[in-house]
Write a protein that holds these residues in place. Structure first.
Motif, mmCIF file in Angstrom:
data_model
loop_
_atom_site.group_PDB
_atom_site.id
_atom_site.type_symbol
_atom_site.label_atom_id
_atom_site.label_comp_id
_atom_site.label_asym_id
_atom_site.label_seq_id
_atom_site.Cartn_x
_atom_site.Cartn_y
_atom_site.Cartn_z
ATOM 1 N N ASN A 536 0.777 -1.319 0.110
ATOM 2 C CA ASN A 536 0.099 -0.067 -0.099
ATOM 3 C C ASN A 536 0.854 1.323 0.093
ATOM 4 N N LEU A 537 1.967 1.096 0.400
ATOM 5 C CA LEU A 537 2.989 2.308 0.483
ATOM 6 C C LEU A 537 3.274 2.729 -0.811
ATOM 7 N N LEU A 538 3.290 1.778 -1.652
ATOM 8 C CA LEU A 538 3.732 2.058 -3.355
ATOM 9 C C LEU A 538 2.289 2.401 -4.006
ATOM 10 N N ILE A 539 1.234 1.711 -3.807
ATOM 11 C CA ILE A 539 0.184 2.115 -4.520
ATOM 12 C C ILE A 539 -0.812 2.904 -4.207
ATOM 13 N N SER A 540 -0.834 3.418 -2.915
ATOM 14 C CA SER A 540 -1.775 4.367 -2.377
ATOM 15 C C SER A 540 -1.622 5.781 -2.911
ATOM 16 N N GLY A 541 -2.825 6.098 -3.621
ATOM 17 C CA GLY A 541 -3.035 7.470 -4.205
ATOM 18 C C GLY A 541 -3.139 8.702 -2.987
ATOM 19 N N GLN A 542 -3.195 8.170 -1.835
ATOM 20 C CA GLN A 542 -3.129 9.390 -0.796
ATOM 21 C C GLN A 542 -1.778 9.561 -0.456
ATOM 22 N N ILE A 543 -0.724 9.165 -0.803
ATOM 23 C CA ILE A 543 0.649 9.230 -0.573
ATOM 24 C C ILE A 543 1.363 9.915 -1.717
ATOM 25 N N ASP A 544 1.900 10.853 -1.416
ATOM 26 C CA ASP A 544 2.740 11.538 -2.745
ATOM 27 C C ASP A 544 4.128 11.953 -2.411
ATOM 28 N N ALA A 545 4.822 12.465 -3.209
ATOM 29 C CA ALA A 545 6.309 12.583 -2.674
ATOM 30 C C ALA A 545 6.755 13.484 -1.642
ATOM 31 N N SER A 546 5.805 14.527 -1.166
ATOM 32 C CA SER A 546 6.102 15.409 -0.150
ATOM 33 C C SER A 546 5.627 14.747 1.297
ATOM 34 N N SER A 547 5.043 13.813 1.094
ATOM 35 C CA SER A 547 4.474 12.720 2.377
ATOM 36 C C SER A 547 5.798 12.384 3.221
ATOM 37 N N ARG A 548 5.669 12.119 4.537
ATOM 38 C CA ARG A 548 6.529 11.781 5.247
ATOM 39 C C ARG A 548 6.328 10.406 5.985
ATOM 40 N N ILE A 549 7.095 9.438 6.036
ATOM 41 C CA ILE A 549 6.869 8.409 6.700
ATOM 42 C C ILE A 549 7.389 8.336 8.134
ATOM 43 N N MET A 550 7.127 8.166 9.233
ATOM 44 C CA MET A 550 7.820 8.152 10.609
ATOM 45 C C MET A 550 7.800 6.605 11.092
#
Length: 966
Positions: A536-550
């Motif tokens: 899901n980290l790869l295919i989710s449309g809610q995540i973009d390049a500016s998102s940050r993973i903690m």
């Protein structure tokens, strides 16, 4: 029918495809682990730490792999070069010869390949020594300043240099032994060793004999080096009465090691001489003599000396070594004369007076009545707000409220994915919506509401401080905390999905801090997805390049990662500083190589709070501050510790001088509990500096058992086990030589095997020059001061408390005890025991119902601390009042106040019963009704007692139950 042949290339493509997939999977696994960790170290600002560690491991692995490869490869080449050209084979050897001939054409690449594989495995094993190497590499010029009395070397040699030298010797010895065995097998295969030969002289060719003699000579040289290094291990020997070099070690073992070293050197020379002499008799005889001497001198002779020379007069022989051990242990654990202040002996006064209480008003006002585990249950029940919030720990700290220093108990409201409703546990909710907790709760330590609940000073959502340490803006949000195994491994912020800030908050909240790693391009997202096995980290449309993973949001996973060479305290604690929540976690440097120091298992010393490890040196040299919103970590370090000086050379960008810590943060630093436990464990024996008294164990102390946990009637975990010792506790108090109250850890001592109190120990936590100063205050000889177990027994035997305990435990309720506190007040002690009641219901929480104060022979029982003090002190207590210091008259209060309180409690239970009846909960209705009736009966009994004391007829007392019924 014709047959169509499938080209071999077409038949092989599935194998190629599978191989390619495997290679890509391995590369992605390695790259995801490596690259994600690199990005994380970059996030927290410690990239140099990451690369230093990586390059050190690569350097060690490469150097030792190349060295092993070179030695092995050269020896195998020598074997082939000197192999005999003529072989005389028996039928048994013909099979070996056929195998050798079959592999002979391929040996040009098989030998280097085999050597390379073994060398890589050896190199990988060596990488685990990177910490040992860095300590040795960066220890130049670093000293402890206390040379040992035997070899006159600074402890830095034993702690930083000796472990690396011992590793080198062990690696060299084992590598030479392994290479010699492989070389012997090679000689057997190529005919250099011929078991089938008739005479002994022909069983090994002269060339093979010379080759093996050189290798065996080198093994003997490595062994001689091992004997030389083994002499230094005597300084941590446990052969004698205490650890360190004993009489037997110095006068028997040390000479034996010196002799064995010389014998090993002689054996090495004989093996080298055997190159020309070409006889095995001399080196074999030398090896046999070495083995015999090793048994006789290395084992039998020291045992003989210990049994027949030392044992009959042990103290006389061991006295100087006991003195060395006392000195070394006190230095290693910072409990020596230069570290521990021992004030002049003061008289002991059995009873605390009203004047004493007025002079120590701040101490009395901050006596802690809440056990952290019990208070945590209350916070969870009263302030959880929603099921996805959780309070994981309650911490004790001091704050300034309304201009007065006040001890508070604080806990952060963290998010818990495990608490999300089952039908809402979607991937999006767990990782994108429920990302953080909100706010904190604090309460006063010495009060409770009328219902027995904590008196909150910081509460609710949005956060309400009245009064309490304020949280402002993003400082109220908790993205990084004490964690939960049920939580997700990561959350993602800055997505197109709005985060849940808190219910009722304005919509559209998005994280705007610096924590987390940018998700980046598709390849980087793919690496994250592979690392966490989450597509899901790869295919989710809610995540973009500016998102940050903690990631690594749990303190236990986050904070030690850059500093695996430190040991961490059991309890990171929350501080509220500058309107923000900051976690503070104490870390320790430790070693088991400090000369002449008595080792201690830190797990046993802390009753299992720290992981098991044996150390003989320990310092709290690092305090880590972690911002709960951004996750930034600052490692504040005491640069006077030699360990920190060495690690600071290895990692120049890691530590920050603790002297530069902001004052508002420094105000919340406290002396760590686990270190104090270890020091107290050692000081219990090592307060004695006279070797004879120490040897005869005349004045040994111990930390008393926690009477509330060892009490068989207690409902607390670990009940009926006297193995749990009293834990240190924080008190805002002043010692006899101090003019103002300070935030200090306190712990009493009792003589070994006895129950009377003999001394007490404090450690100052307030910032300034006195921070960390330990005081040990011994009670006068002959003074009979009751210890915790004796006082706890007296409390339980007190008629009033015994009666009230029975009443409180009726109606399906359990009585629980809080922490048993021994509070020094001037030259006396107050013993304070909080008592809670918890109903036998799934949702019930403990309520503070009684406070018991033991003061000398007097025991006071009340519903508040002030009421219990009034009963235990002769005269009216007014801690904040003035006067001439004499008791304020009035004597002990009558029963009227107690009767009124019992009736108030009964009315509360009647009201709860009425609510349960309205809700149709008959079980709760019956339970609450029985509790109310028992309280009314108790009030009736007290009223009748008052009438009897006044000389009137019991029938003249009006029953209070009539007006109290619903």
């Amino acid at each position: 029918m014709s047959t169509v042949r499938i080209p071999s290339r077409q038949r092989r493509w599935p194998a190629y495809l599978i191989g390619a997939v495997v290679v890509v999977a391995v590369l992605f696994t390695v790259m995801s682990q490596f690259y994600v960790d690199l990005l994380w170290f970059r996030e927290v600002g410690f990239t140099s730490v990451f690369w230093t560690t990586i390059w050190t491991k690569l350097l060690l692995g490469t150097v030792f792999a190349v060295l092993f490869f070179a030695i092995l490869f050269v020896n195998l080449l020598i074997v082939r070069r000197i192999a005999p050209t003529t072989r005389f084979l028996t039928p048994d050897q013909e099979a070996i010869e056929r195998v050798r001939q079959a592999f002979e054409p391929y040996l040009r690449w098989l030998i280097p390949l085999g050597c390379a594989v073994l060398a890589i495995l050896v190199g990988i094993g060596v990488t685990s020594q990177w910490q040992t190497f860095l300590l040795w590499r960066n220890s130049g010029g670093v000293t402890f300043g206390n040379p040992d009395p035997l070899f006159d070397r600074d402890p830095a040699f034993y702690i930083f240099t000796l472990p690396w030298l011992q590793f080198l010797q062990g690696w060299l010895f084992s590598s030479l032994v392994g290479i010699t065995l492989l070389t012997g097998i090679a000689h057997l295969l190529w005919g250099g060793i011929r078991p089938q030969a008739q005479s002994w002289a022909d069983k090994v060719t002269p060339a093979a004999r010379a080759h093996l003699s050189v290798l065996l000579g080198l093994i003997m040289l490595a062994k001689a080096w091992g004997y030389w290094l083994g002499r230094f291990d005597l300084l941590t020997s446990n052969r004698g009465v205490v650890e360190g070099a004993s009489y037997t070690d110095v006068n028997a073992q040390l000479p034996a090691l010196n002799f064995l070293m010389i014998a090993a050197l002689i054996c090495a020379v004989l093996f080298l001489v055997n190159i020309r002499v070409r006889l095995w008799s001399l080196p074999v005889i030398a090896l046999a003599l070495l083995a015999v001497v090793s048994v006789l001198l290395g084992t039998a002779y020291p045992a003989f000396v210990q049994r027949f020379r030392v044992a009959p007069q042990e103290f006389q022989k061991e006295q100087p070594y006991i003195a060395d051990n006392i000195e070394g242990t006190r230095q290693a654990f910072a409990i020596g004369d230069q570290d521990v202040v021992v004030p002049p002996e003061r008289p002991y006064v059995p009873q605390v007076t009203a004047k004493d209480l007025r002079e120590n008003e701040t101490t009395v006002r901050n006596i802690r009545l809440w056990r952290p585990s019990v208070l945590g249950e209350n916070f969870q029940s009263l302030q959880r707000i929603r099921s996805y919030y959780e309070f994981r720990d309650v911490d004790v700290d001091r704050y300034t409220l309304d201009g007065e220093r006040t001890v508070l108990m604080v806990s952060a409201r963290e998010v818990s994915q495990a608490g999300i409703q089952a039908d809402a546990k979607t991937w999006q909710n767990e990782h994108l919506v429920y990302t953080h907790g909100y706010g904190a709760v604090s309460s006063l330590v010495n009060t409770a509401t009328l219902e027995g609940a904590p008196d909150l000073t910081l509460q609710d959502i949005p956060v309400l401080a009245e009064p309490g340490p304020e949280l402002t803006g993003n400082g109220a949000r908790v993205y990084f905390g004490e964690g939960d195994p049920g939580d997700s491994a990561f959350v993602v912020t800055g997505t197109q999905t709005e985060e849940l800030d808190y219910e009722g908050a304005p919509p559209g909240y998005a994280y705007d801090g610096t924590g987390g790693i940018p998700m980046g391009n598709a390849l980087q997202r793919a690496l994250f997805a592979w690392r966490f096995r989450d597509v899901n980290l790869l295919i989710s449309g809610q995540i973009d390049a500016s998102s940050r993973i903690m990631i690594y949001r749990d303190l236990a996973a986050r904070v030690p990662k850059p500093v695996p060479f430190l040991t961490f305290d059991n309890d990171p604690y929350l501080s509220i500083s500058g309107g923000r929540m900051v976690w503070i976690w104490d870390a320790y440097t430790s070693s088991n190589q400090y000369p002449y120091s008595q080792s201690v298992n830190i797990a046993e010393a802390t009753d299992g709070q720290l992981p098991s490890a044996t150390v003989n040196y320990m310092r709290n040299s690092v305090k880590v501050a972690v911002d709960a919103y951004n996750g930034t970590m600052t490692y504040y370090a005491d640069t006077s510790d030699p360990f920190i000086q060495v690690w600071d050379k290895a990692f120049p960008d890691l530590f920050t001088d603790i002297a530069t810590a902001p004052s508002d943060l420094n105000a919340h630093f406290r002396y760590p509990e686990n270190l104090f436990q270890v020091q107290a464990t050692q000081f219990a024996n090592y307060h004695v500096t006279d070797p004879q008294v120490f040897y005869q164990k005349q004045d040994r102390w111990e930390i008393p058992a926690d009477p509330t946990v060892s009490d068989p009637t207690s409902d607390l975990p670990g009940a009926a086990s006297a193995a749990v010792r009293l834990r240190p506790y924080y008190v805002l108090m002043k010692t006899p030589d101090q003019t103002a109250e300070q935030f200090q850890l306190v712990l009493p001592f009792v003589p070994e095997g006895r129950q009377n109190m003999v001394a007490w120990m404090t450690a100052n936590s307030d910032p300034g020059e006195d921070y960390g100063q330990i005081q040990a205050l011994e009670l006068p000889d002959g003074a009979n001061v009751d210890g915790p177990s004796v006082v706890f027994s007296r409390i339980n035997q007190n008629p009033q408390f015994s009666q009230e305990r029975t009443l409180l435990s009726q109606g399906g309720s359990d009585v629980l005890f809080g922490d048993f506190l021994v509070i020094p007040v001037n030259d006396s002690f107050l013993y304070v025991q909080p008592v809670y009641v918890r109903a036998n219901q799934a949702t019930a929480v403990p309520e503070l119902k009684r406070v018991v104060v033991a003061n000398g022979d007097s025991v006071g029982v009340g519903t508040t601390l002030l009421e219990a003090l009034e009963q235990s002190v002769e005269g009216q207590v007014d801690p904040g009042g003035g006067g001439d210091g004499e008791p304020g008259g009035g004597g002990e209060p009558g029963n009227e106040q107690t009767i009124a309180q019992l009736l108030d409690e009964a009315l509360g239970h009647f009201a709860a019963a009425q609510e349960a009846l309205t809700a149709g909960d008959l079980a709760t209705y019956q339970s609450e009704l029985e509790l109310a009736q028992s309280l009314i009966q108790q009030a009736n009994d007290l009223a009748a007692q008052d009438v009897q004391d006044a000389g009137a007829s019991p029938s003249a007392s009006a029953s209070p139950s009539a007006s109290a019924s619903p």
